[in-house]
Design a protein around this motif. Structure first.
Motif, mmCIF file in Angstrom:
data_model
loop_
_atom_site.group_PDB
_atom_site.id
_atom_site.type_symbol
_atom_site.label_atom_id
_atom_site.label_comp_id
_atom_site.label_asym_id
_atom_site.label_seq_id
_atom_site.Cartn_x
_atom_site.Cartn_y
_atom_site.Cartn_z
ATOM 1 N N GLY A 117 53.419 83.255 94.116
ATOM 2 C CA GLY A 117 52.677 84.365 94.677
ATOM 3 C C GLY A 117 53.575 85.404 95.349
ATOM 4 O O GLY A 117 54.715 85.113 95.727
ATOM 5 N N ARG A 118 53.037 86.586 95.468
ATOM 6 C CA ARG A 118 53.742 87.611 96.243
ATOM 7 C C ARG A 118 53.741 87.236 97.720
ATOM 8 O O ARG A 118 52.835 86.553 98.197
ATOM 9 N N MET A 119 54.736 87.695 98.443
ATOM 10 C CA MET A 119 54.824 87.422 99.874
ATOM 11 C C MET A 119 54.122 88.541 100.634
ATOM 12 O O MET A 119 54.750 89.498 101.082
ATOM 13 N N PHE A 120 52.818 88.416 100.808
ATOM 14 C CA PHE A 120 52.082 89.435 101.542
ATOM 15 C C PHE A 120 52.317 89.325 103.040
ATOM 16 O O PHE A 120 52.278 90.315 103.750
ATOM 17 N N GLU A 121 52.520 88.120 103.547
ATOM 18 C CA GLU A 121 52.646 87.923 104.993
ATOM 19 C C GLU A 121 53.853 87.079 105.401
ATOM 20 O O GLU A 121 54.307 87.194 106.535
ATOM 21 N N GLY A 122 54.347 86.256 104.532
ATOM 22 C CA GLY A 122 55.423 85.358 104.900
ATOM 23 C C GLY A 122 56.798 85.940 104.625
ATOM 24 O O GLY A 122 56.952 87.014 104.047
ATOM 25 N N THR A 123 57.805 85.201 105.033
ATOM 26 C CA THR A 123 59.191 85.580 104.807
ATOM 27 C C THR A 123 59.737 84.847 103.591
ATOM 28 O O THR A 123 59.182 83.823 103.166
ATOM 29 N N PRO A 124 60.837 85.332 103.014
ATOM 30 C CA PRO A 124 61.449 84.598 101.913
ATOM 31 C C PRO A 124 61.798 83.156 102.281
ATOM 32 O O PRO A 124 61.618 82.248 101.460
ATOM 33 N N ALA A 125 62.271 82.936 103.502
ATOM 34 C CA ALA A 125 62.612 81.570 103.912
ATOM 35 C C ALA A 125 61.375 80.675 103.930
ATOM 36 O O ALA A 125 61.421 79.525 103.479
ATOM 37 N N GLN A 126 60.265 81.213 104.433
ATOM 38 C CA GLN A 126 59.025 80.433 104.445
ATOM 39 C C GLN A 126 58.550 80.124 103.026
ATOM 40 O O GLN A 126 58.198 78.985 102.714
ATOM 41 N N MET A 127 58.530 81.138 102.184
ATOM 42 C CA MET A 127 58.027 80.953 100.828
ATOM 43 C C MET A 127 58.908 79.995 100.043
ATOM 44 O O MET A 127 58.413 79.110 99.337
ATOM 45 N N HIS A 128 60.193 80.153 100.165
ATOM 46 C CA HIS A 128 61.117 79.256 99.459
ATOM 47 C C HIS A 128 60.925 77.818 99.931
ATOM 48 O O HIS A 128 60.887 76.891 99.117
ATOM 49 N N ALA A 129 60.782 77.632 101.247
ATOM 50 C CA ALA A 129 60.568 76.280 101.778
ATOM 51 C C ALA A 129 59.257 75.686 101.261
ATOM 52 O O ALA A 129 59.183 74.491 100.934
ATOM 53 N N SER A 130 58.218 76.504 101.186
ATOM 54 C CA SER A 130 56.941 76.022 100.663
ATOM 55 C C SER A 130 57.065 75.604 99.206
ATOM 56 O O SER A 130 56.542 74.557 98.795
ATOM 57 N N LEU A 131 57.755 76.416 98.414
ATOM 58 C CA LEU A 131 57.940 76.075 97.009
ATOM 59 C C LEU A 131 58.766 74.806 96.844
ATOM 60 O O LEU A 131 58.464 73.948 96.004
ATOM 61 N N GLN A 132 59.789 74.658 97.669
ATOM 62 C CA GLN A 132 60.610 73.456 97.587
ATOM 63 C C GLN A 132 59.824 72.223 98.010
ATOM 64 O O GLN A 132 60.023 71.132 97.481
ATOM 65 N N ARG A 133 58.929 72.393 98.948
ATOM 66 C CA ARG A 133 58.090 71.271 99.359
ATOM 67 C C ARG A 133 57.215 70.799 98.202
ATOM 68 O O ARG A 133 57.078 69.604 97.954
ATOM 69 N N MET A 134 56.623 71.747 97.496
ATOM 70 C CA MET A 134 55.796 71.374 96.352
ATOM 71 C C MET A 134 56.652 70.839 95.208
ATOM 72 O O MET A 134 56.239 69.909 94.494
ATOM 73 N N ALA A 135 57.836 71.383 95.040
ATOM 74 C CA ALA A 135 58.735 70.926 93.977
ATOM 75 C C ALA A 135 59.172 69.489 94.170
ATOM 76 O O ALA A 135 59.567 68.815 93.202
ATOM 77 N N ALA A 136 59.110 68.989 95.395
ATOM 78 C CA ALA A 136 59.541 67.623 95.691
ATOM 79 C C ALA A 136 58.476 66.568 95.371
ATOM 80 O O ALA A 136 58.738 65.368 95.481
ATOM 81 N N LEU A 137 57.295 66.998 94.973
ATOM 82 C CA LEU A 137 56.238 66.055 94.609
ATOM 83 C C LEU A 137 56.588 65.368 93.290
ATOM 84 O O LEU A 137 57.487 65.820 92.562
ATOM 85 N N PRO A 138 55.923 64.279 92.951
ATOM 86 C CA PRO A 138 56.230 63.592 91.686
ATOM 87 C C PRO A 138 56.136 64.520 90.481
ATOM 88 O O PRO A 138 55.294 65.423 90.424
ATOM 89 N N GLY A 139 56.987 64.287 89.510
ATOM 90 C CA GLY A 139 57.075 65.173 88.358
ATOM 91 C C GLY A 139 55.824 65.242 87.520
ATOM 92 O O GLY A 139 55.609 66.228 86.802
#
Length: 253
Positions: free
Chosen positions: A133-155
């Motif tokens: 998604g576009r970053m309407f309210e968050g920072t790049p650091a927040q968005m990247h961390a969120s994506l990495q959190r989801m990326a760590a789920l089972p494949g």
């Protein structure tokens, strides 16, 4: 348990997990598809909202006209002006036949959450098939961390995102990694699915890790492509992600 997607509005999906009176709805932005499904036996037991944007929650009042006692779970955000139970990171919802974990994934909006249930990740507009998604309210650091959190789920996690964007996202992804064979295969599959009138989602997380550039900022081909586009070196993954997202924002296809 595989969810089904109800097309809504222009390119949204309303997700349905379960069947009959055991079904849970995720992000109903339009009532008509849900009410049509009700004619085929759908009786929702709950609604889950990922964020406050109208195309993800506007149908709730109409659904409550049909089912007045329908419980709604939503992030703690005053912009969601509904009688609902507010949930936050780490919460676990227990519904008949289902256990649902709540993950905070800010970036698209500051209060965006995702729901994980039975191997399905309902991620709204945080993570898309081949995009984010576009970053309407968050920072790049927040968005990247969120994506990495989801990326760590089972494949084998099924990525149930809120929009049908796969083919358009693939065009940008291939501009970033033109030699990525897994991505080329995925693009061809998505085009065939759309031509057949089928959704391209849910996506499988392992495929996203192989194809989605926003989950691949640590990969040398992605970083090299971003550095070439920017004309300078990137200092870390967050800077790479920020530049990649800005590139996508201006991408004409």
């Amino acid at each position: 348990m595989r969810p089904s997607a109800l097309p809504a509005l222009e390119d949204n999906y309303i997700w349905v997990l379960g069947e009959g009176s055991g079904a849970v709805l995720v992000d109903p932005g339009e009532a008509t598809p849900v009410l049509a499904a009700a004619e085929r036996g759908l009786v929702p037991q709950a609604v889950l909202l990922t964020h406050h944007h109208a195309d993800h929650c506007a149908a709730v009042p109409a659904l409550r006209e049909r089912w007045p006692a329908l419980p709604v779970y939503a992030p703690d955000d005053a912009r969601i002006e509904l009688d609902c139970e507010r949930v936050a990171d780490g919460a676990r919802l227990t519904l008949p036949g289902l256990q649902i974990d709540v993950l905070a994934v800010p970036g698209h909006t500051r209060s965006h959450i995702a729901y994980l249930c039975a191997g399905n990740l309902f991620c709204g507009d945080a993570l898309f098939s081949l995009g984010c998604g576009r970053m309407f309210e968050g920072t790049p650091a927040q968005m990247h961390a969120s994506l990495q959190r989801m990326a760590a789920l089972p494949g084998d996690t099924r990525v149930c995102c809120g929009h049908e964007y796969t083919v358009a996202n693939a065009a940008f992804a291939m501009a970033v990694e033109p030699e990525n064979q897994a991505l080329r295969t995925r693009h061809a599959q998505a085009v065939a699915q759309r031509r057949a009138g089928q959704p391209t989602v849910p996506a499988i997380l392992a495929s996203e890790l192989a194809c989605n550039p926003f989950l691949r900022c640590a990969e040398p081909p992605v970083r090299a492509a971003v550095e070439k586009h920017q004309g300078r070196a990137m200092s870390d993954e967050v800077e790479t992600f920020a530049a990649l997202r800005a590139w996508k924002d201006g991408f004409a296809g």
